[in-house]
Scaffold this motif. Structure first.
Motif, short mmCIF file in Angstrom:
data_model
loop_
_atom_site.label_atom_id
_atom_site.label_comp_id
_atom_site.label_asym_id
_atom_site.label_seq_id
_atom_site.Cartn_x
_atom_site.Cartn_y
_atom_site.Cartn_z
N SER A 153 0.83 -1.21 0.00
CA SER A 153 0.00 0.00 0.00
C SER A 153 0.86 1.26 0.00
O SER A 153 0.57 2.23 -0.72
CB SER A 153 -0.92 0.03 1.22
OG SER A 153 -1.82 -1.04 1.19
N GLN A 154 1.90 1.27 0.80
CA GLN A 154 2.79 2.43 0.85
C GLN A 154 3.51 2.62 -0.48
O GLN A 154 3.59 3.75 -0.99
CB GLN A 154 3.79 2.26 1.99
CG GLN A 154 3.14 2.29 3.36
CD GLN A 154 4.01 1.69 4.44
OE1 GLN A 154 5.07 1.13 4.20
NE2 GLN A 154 3.54 1.80 5.69
N ALA A 155 4.01 1.53 -1.04
CA ALA A 155 4.68 1.62 -2.34
C ALA A 155 3.72 2.09 -3.42
O ALA A 155 4.08 2.89 -4.29
CB ALA A 155 5.28 0.26 -2.70
N SER A 156 2.48 1.64 -3.35
CA SER A 156 1.49 2.04 -4.33
C SER A 156 1.21 3.54 -4.26
O SER A 156 1.10 4.22 -5.29
CB SER A 156 0.20 1.24 -4.14
OG SER A 156 -0.76 1.61 -5.10
N VAL A 157 1.11 4.08 -3.06
CA VAL A 157 0.88 5.53 -2.90
C VAL A 157 2.05 6.31 -3.47
O VAL A 157 1.85 7.31 -4.18
CB VAL A 157 0.62 5.88 -1.42
CG1 VAL A 157 0.67 7.39 -1.20
CG2 VAL A 157 -0.71 5.33 -0.97
N LEU A 158 3.27 5.88 -3.21
CA LEU A 158 4.43 6.57 -3.78
C LEU A 158 4.40 6.52 -5.30
O LEU A 158 4.72 7.50 -5.98
CB LEU A 158 5.73 5.95 -3.25
CG LEU A 158 6.03 6.16 -1.78
CD1 LEU A 158 7.29 5.42 -1.38
CD2 LEU A 158 6.13 7.63 -1.44
N THR A 159 3.99 5.39 -5.84
CA THR A 159 3.90 5.24 -7.29
C THR A 159 2.84 6.18 -7.87
O THR A 159 3.07 6.84 -8.88
CB THR A 159 3.62 3.77 -7.68
OG1 THR A 159 4.70 2.96 -7.18
CG2 THR A 159 3.50 3.60 -9.17
N VAL A 160 1.69 6.25 -7.23
CA VAL A 160 0.62 7.13 -7.69
C VAL A 160 1.09 8.59 -7.65
O VAL A 160 0.90 9.35 -8.62
CB VAL A 160 -0.67 6.95 -6.84
CG1 VAL A 160 -1.66 8.07 -7.09
CG2 VAL A 160 -1.30 5.60 -7.15
N LEU A 161 1.71 8.99 -6.55
CA LEU A 161 2.20 10.36 -6.45
C LEU A 161 3.29 10.64 -7.49
O LEU A 161 3.35 11.73 -8.06
CB LEU A 161 2.73 10.64 -5.04
CG LEU A 161 1.68 10.73 -3.94
CD1 LEU A 161 2.34 10.77 -2.56
CD2 LEU A 161 0.78 11.94 -4.14
N GLY A 162 4.12 9.65 -7.75
CA GLY A 162 5.16 9.82 -8.76
C GLY A 162 4.61 9.94 -10.16
O GLY A 162 5.12 10.71 -10.98
#
Length: 145
Positions: free
Chosen positions: A38-47
């Motif tokens: 979930s944390q990695a996914s949020v970083l990916t979305v923001l990126g």
């Protein structure tokens, strides 16, 4: 599924299996640093999409706002995101990547791309790679609303 040709069912299953394997391989080559999916996914979305409110991120990720708040708290503690006042609504905050968050996102994007380029180069012929390109165009068409 009545009324659906067997080839459609087979193609759907094959695509799901292939994409699941690709996701696993991409996770293997990614620098997870102890982040949850979930944390990695949020970083990916923001990126990919740029700054967003916590509520917009929760909606995009399909989680409750409380769950997103917990995810963002961890990312904030790790110095991967920052929160700034929303210029349009001072009661809200806009979440964006810090320099470290951008470096994480870009490094993982490059690592995944390099792995896939190498795998396609080593394991497929030129004709097979052209078939993959054609298949991706068809899948893109199938995915349209």
């Amino acid at each position: 599924m009545s009324g659906v040709e067997g080839s459609a069912v087979r193609a759907a299953r094959d695509v799901q299996v292939a994409f699941s394997r690709l996701r696993r391989r991409w996770r293997d080559v990614s620098d997870i640093r102890g982040l949850t999916p979930s944390q990695a996914s949020v970083l990916t979305v923001l990126g990919k999409d740029g700054p967003a409110s916590a509520s917009a991120l929760a909606a995009k990720e399909g989680v409750r706002p409380q769950s997103m708040a917990a995810t963002l708290a961890v990312l904030d503690t790790q110095g991967l995101i920052r929160r700034d006042p929303d210029p349009d609504d001072g009661r809200r905050q806009v979440v964006s990547l810090t320099g470290a968050g951008r470096a994480w996102h870009e490094g993982n994007r490059v690592a995944r791309e390099e792995w896939l380029v190498q795998a396609l180069h080593e394991r497929l012929t030129e004709d097979e790679r052209r078939t993959v390109i054609a298949a991706m165009a068809l899948l893109e068409r199938a995915a349209r609303p």
